[in-house]
Design an enzyme around this catalytic site. Sequence first.
Site, PDB file in Angstrom:
ATOM      1  N   THR A   1       0.828  -1.212   0.000  1.00  0.00           N
ATOM      2  CA  THR A   1       0.000   0.000   0.000  1.00  0.00           C
ATOM      3  C   THR A   1       0.856   1.253   0.000  1.00  0.00           C
ATOM      4  O   THR A   1       0.539   2.240  -0.677  1.00  0.00           O
ATOM      5  CB  THR A   1      -0.902   0.007   1.255  1.00  0.00           C
ATOM      6  N   SER A  59       1.461  -7.424  -1.275  1.00  0.00           N
ATOM      7  CA  SER A  59       2.113  -8.511  -0.534  1.00  0.00           C
ATOM      8  C   SER A  59       1.295  -9.796  -0.513  1.00  0.00           C
ATOM      9  O   SER A  59       1.796 -10.845  -0.120  1.00  0.00           O
ATOM     10  CB  SER A  59       2.497  -8.073   0.881  1.00  0.00           C
ATOM     11  N   ASP A  95      -0.081  -6.846   4.483  1.00  0.00           N
ATOM     12  CA  ASP A  95      -0.869  -8.082   4.625  1.00  0.00           C
ATOM     13  C   ASP A  95      -0.026  -9.304   4.972  1.00  0.00           C
ATOM     14  O   ASP A  95      -0.445 -10.141   5.764  1.00  0.00           O
ATOM     15  CB  ASP A  95      -1.674  -8.342   3.334  1.00  0.00           C
TER      16      ASP A  95
HETATM   17  N1  ASP Z   1      -2.733  -5.287   0.189  1.00  0.00           N
HETATM   18  C1  ASP Z   1      -1.654  -4.465   0.691  1.00  0.00           C
HETATM   19  C2  ASP Z   1      -0.390  -5.305   0.719  1.00  0.00           C
HETATM   20  O1  ASP Z   1      -0.215  -6.091   1.603  1.00  0.00           O
HETATM   21  C3  ASP Z   1      -1.975  -3.944   2.044  1.00  0.00           C
HETATM   22  C4  ASP Z   1      -0.951  -3.028   2.669  1.00  0.00           C
HETATM   23  O2  ASP Z   1       0.172  -2.888   2.237  1.00  0.00           O
HETATM   24  O3  ASP Z   1      -1.324  -2.384   3.686  1.00  0.00           O
HETATM   25  O4  ASP Z   1       0.413  -5.189  -0.181  1.00  0.00           O
END
Ligand code: ASP
Length: 334
Positions: free
Chosen positions: A15, A57, A89
């Site tokens: 993110t 991730s 994640d």
């Molecule tokens: N979906 C994102 C990831 O894990 C969530 C984050 O980074 O907060 O890449």
Amino acid sequence: MMEKKKILLIGTGGTIASEMGESGLTPELTSEQLLRYIPDISGICQVECDQLFNLDSTNIQPKHWARIAAAIRARYREFDGFVVAHGTDTMAYTAAGLSYLVQGSPKPIVLTGAQKPIGFETTDSKQNLRDAFTVAASDMAGVMLVFNGKIILGTRARKTHSKSFEAFSSINYPVLGLVRDGRLIPYIRPEARAVPQFYDTINSRVALMKLIPGADCGVAAYLLERNDALIIESFGVGGLPTYKAGDYYDTVKAGLDAGKTVVMTTQVENEGSDLAVYHVGSSIKRDLPILEAYDMTTEAVVAKLMWILGQTTDRNWVQELFYTPVAADILAEK
Ligand code: ASP
């Protein structure tokens, strides 16, 4: 004037590096672009960037942990510390993975990320990055996760909130310290060696099964057939269902007889397992060569088994390595 510490920023996505597209947030920014959002970082340390990949991730696999470890190894002498920008994640899994692939590092290796992208008006990205650099440029050691001002040991981290800035908790272990208003407040410095020990082999044939009331043991049989190890997250301090005579017991025994590793753990977040307490646990522990996770996090059990099974499948050796603490991952008396 003392020369500023040299830190390598390793970009992997998440993110923190995401931008809004038509189908939601997608990692786009490189580590150089992230750095441009915090120009004041030059007051803390000198930074160089390495962009390994740019992934949500959810798509990070054990082979990516090995790539991050290899990138740290390749430039270990050149830098005083490392910051890995990563999606939240699966960050706890990567933190655990790196704790086994890079053991005893006297230099800090800090994972961080964010719940809101760095380009958003309200974001935790800049603070988390600054805090991560503060820890990476300090005398702390080993693999750590820095998030919302908390420093968590790499083998003890878990994502416990899916939306709040306070996303991570330290499980069955105290936080190592805090970063408050840019100042490091250290409580515990992880143990380190003079030089780290790097590993590059990993066996990802490890499966995890969460028990639910009435769960069919066919799932366990299926997972054991296709993997070298099965972790069973059971209930409370741990045990296997006995309502169908011989059911789980025979399935686990067949897996063990075929040379697989079986680890019992608990789906309860805090305080860990103790199979000796109830008949449903003590009977299998007494009769079968299963392992028990005690106070380890499931994330650490997964990563430790992948690391161990990358070295050996010999039952005694697996057991010895599993119960030998690495980065304070297991504390309970056996
Ligand atoms: N979906 C994102 C990831 O894990 C969530 C984050 O980074 O907060 O890449």
